[in-house]
Design a protein around this motif. Sequence first.
Motif, PDB file in Angstrom:
ATOM      1  N   GLY A  85       0.824  -1.389   0.042  1.00 24.99           N
ATOM      2  CA  GLY A  85      -0.078  -0.072  -0.074  1.00 24.99           C
ATOM      3  C   GLY A  85       1.051   1.303  -0.013  1.00 24.99           C
ATOM      4  O   GLY A  85       0.835   2.157  -0.628  1.00 24.99           O
ATOM      5  N   ASP A  86       1.931   1.292   0.730  1.00 24.74           N
ATOM      6  CA  ASP A  86       2.795   2.592   0.988  1.00 24.74           C
ATOM      7  C   ASP A  86       3.594   2.614  -0.570  1.00 24.74           C
ATOM      8  O   ASP A  86       3.719   3.550  -1.009  1.00 24.74           O
ATOM      9  CB  ASP A  86       3.770   2.309   2.159  1.00 24.74           C
ATOM     10  N   TRP A  87       3.949   1.474  -1.051  1.00 20.68           N
ATOM     11  CA  TRP A  87       4.748   1.475  -2.504  1.00 20.68           C
ATOM     12  C   TRP A  87       3.668   2.061  -3.341  1.00 20.68           C
ATOM     13  O   TRP A  87       4.166   2.837  -4.299  1.00 20.68           O
ATOM     14  CB  TRP A  87       5.038  -0.014  -2.762  1.00 20.68           C
ATOM     15  N   ASP A  88       2.466   1.273  -3.512  1.00 23.84           N
ATOM     16  CA  ASP A  88       1.518   2.054  -4.377  1.00 23.84           C
ATOM     17  C   ASP A  88       1.162   3.629  -4.293  1.00 23.84           C
ATOM     18  O   ASP A  88       0.958   4.278  -5.329  1.00 23.84           O
ATOM     19  CB  ASP A  88       0.161   1.090  -4.314  1.00 23.84           C
ATOM     20  N   ARG A  89       1.044   4.067  -3.082  1.00 16.88           N
ATOM     21  CA  ARG A  89       0.786   5.343  -2.935  1.00 16.88           C
ATOM     22  C   ARG A  89       1.980   6.397  -3.343  1.00 16.88           C
ATOM     23  O   ARG A  89       1.872   7.565  -3.662  1.00 16.88           O
ATOM     24  CB  ARG A  89       0.107   5.526  -1.452  1.00 16.88           C
ATOM     25  N   HIS A  90       3.091   5.936  -2.774  1.00 16.11           N
ATOM     26  CA  HIS A  90       4.178   7.029  -2.710  1.00 16.11           C
ATOM     27  C   HIS A  90       5.431   6.650  -3.877  1.00 16.11           C
ATOM     28  O   HIS A  90       5.753   7.387  -4.463  1.00 16.11           O
ATOM     29  CB  HIS A  90       4.982   6.928  -1.409  1.00 16.11           C
ATOM     30  N   SER A 138      -6.867  -3.732  -2.562  1.00 14.51           N
ATOM     31  CA  SER A 138      -7.332  -4.715  -1.596  1.00 14.51           C
ATOM     32  C   SER A 138      -5.919  -5.332  -0.723  1.00 14.51           C
ATOM     33  O   SER A 138      -5.949  -5.808   0.238  1.00 14.51           O
ATOM     34  CB  SER A 138      -7.930  -5.901  -1.761  1.00 14.51           C
ATOM     35  N   GLY A 139      -4.805  -4.997  -1.433  1.00 12.88           N
ATOM     36  CA  GLY A 139      -3.458  -5.690  -0.780  1.00 12.88           C
ATOM     37  C   GLY A 139      -2.713  -4.832   0.088  1.00 12.88           C
ATOM     38  O   GLY A 139      -1.554  -4.674  -0.396  1.00 12.88           O
ATOM     39  N   ASP A 140      -3.379  -3.886   0.685  1.00 13.90           N
ATOM     40  CA  ASP A 140      -2.594  -2.662   1.209  1.00 13.90           C
ATOM     41  C   ASP A 140      -1.450  -3.271   2.436  1.00 13.90           C
ATOM     42  O   ASP A 140      -0.621  -2.789   2.592  1.00 13.90           O
ATOM     43  CB  ASP A 140      -3.559  -1.857   2.141  1.00 13.90           C
ATOM     44  N   HIS A 141      -1.834  -4.420   2.869  1.00 14.78           N
ATOM     45  CA  HIS A 141      -1.112  -4.751   3.978  1.00 14.78           C
ATOM     46  C   HIS A 141       0.038  -6.076   3.533  1.00 14.78           C
ATOM     47  O   HIS A 141       0.606  -6.536   4.366  1.00 14.78           O
ATOM     48  CB  HIS A 141      -1.738  -5.408   5.300  1.00 14.78           C
TER      49      HIS A 141
END
Length: 160
Positions: A85-90, A138-141
């Motif tokens: 999730g952090d990878w996808d957002r940042h 859905s795969g944030d964690h």
Amino acid sequence: MRRLIALGVCLIVVVELLALTVQDRRFVVAAAGVALALVLLSIRRILGSDQQPEGELDADEPGESLRRWLATTETTVRWSESTRGDWDRHLRPMLARRYEIATGQRLAKDPAAFHASGRMLFGPELWDWINPNNITRSGDHQPGPGREAFEEILRKLEQV
């Protein structure tokens, strides 16, 4: 500099108001002239010395720029070792922009060429972590690819 000019204008106004309260009106022009002379001399001193006053130090001096860059880099490395999730957002948007800039390929211009050149440059496994269309809600964690993959992506971007 702006602060000095604003203070100078305020000084002139205050001096004129004080001079107007005095019964003898001939002091109004003299007091305003003295205040204006003080302001102009201060401005000349600042412009002539090629230095800024201590209160107005430039926030973009080399040490401050280096500290900001270091803090940004540390945060980016932490995101690479974090969740998907952090990878996808940042990281994914940043890497996709850098890929577009480095290769000249634009997703909006030709999506097929954009994805084909990305797979060719990074390989299918690394391209999945750069591809801006591969975001999962859905795969944030889930774990991200890690620092090694991030370093490899940056290395390949530098070679372009």
